[in-house]
Design a protein around this motif. Sequence first.
Motif, PDB file in Angstrom:
ATOM      1  N   ARG A 160       0.666  -1.228   0.122  1.00 54.80           N
ATOM      2  CA  ARG A 160      -0.044   0.070  -0.119  1.00 54.80           C
ATOM      3  C   ARG A 160       0.859   1.521  -0.072  1.00 54.80           C
ATOM      4  NH1 ARG A 160      -2.720  -3.112   3.650  1.00 54.80           N
ATOM      5  NH2 ARG A 160      -1.797  -1.805   5.394  1.00 54.80           N
ATOM      6  N   THR A 161       1.895   1.157   0.885  1.00 57.88           N
ATOM      7  CA  THR A 161       2.631   2.387   0.646  1.00 57.88           C
ATOM      8  C   THR A 161       3.365   2.649  -0.520  1.00 57.88           C
ATOM      9  OG1 THR A 161       3.213   1.862   3.163  1.00 57.88           O
ATOM     10  CG2 THR A 161       4.664   3.293   1.882  1.00 57.88           C
ATOM     11  N   ALA A 181       0.994   4.086  -3.291  1.00 54.39           N
ATOM     12  CA  ALA A 181       0.380   5.282  -2.926  1.00 54.39           C
ATOM     13  C   ALA A 181       1.418   6.250  -3.548  1.00 54.39           C
ATOM     14  CB  ALA A 181       0.157   5.678  -1.460  1.00 54.39           C
TER      15      ALA A 181
END
Length: 104
Positions: free
Chosen positions: A32-33, A36
């Motif tokens: 997710r990091t 994004a």
Amino acid sequence: MNTHLTRDPFPTPEQAYANAPSILDEIGWTARTLAARQCFTKLDRVFYLRKAALLDRIALLDEPDTPGEVTETAVAAASTCSTWIGPTSSVTRATTSVSSTPAP
């Protein structure tokens, strides 16, 4: 009276990761990091520490006497991480102690 402790100064992997999120949660957080961010975005120290710890935990799943591909990947990641956080990092020491394979 000698107050010097004779114990090993480093915790065992079980002690170090006792309260850590699950490996699957950390894989999700890492993904997710990265998702994004735009490509080639500089990431902070926390990202690299968590990623190195994740790879260390995965490497610990390998058989200790026969380092495998996972261990080699974790050692390489820790070596890369040490350029960001310094060569005396406990993450680097913990990861390289898992394998007899020297870091590249």
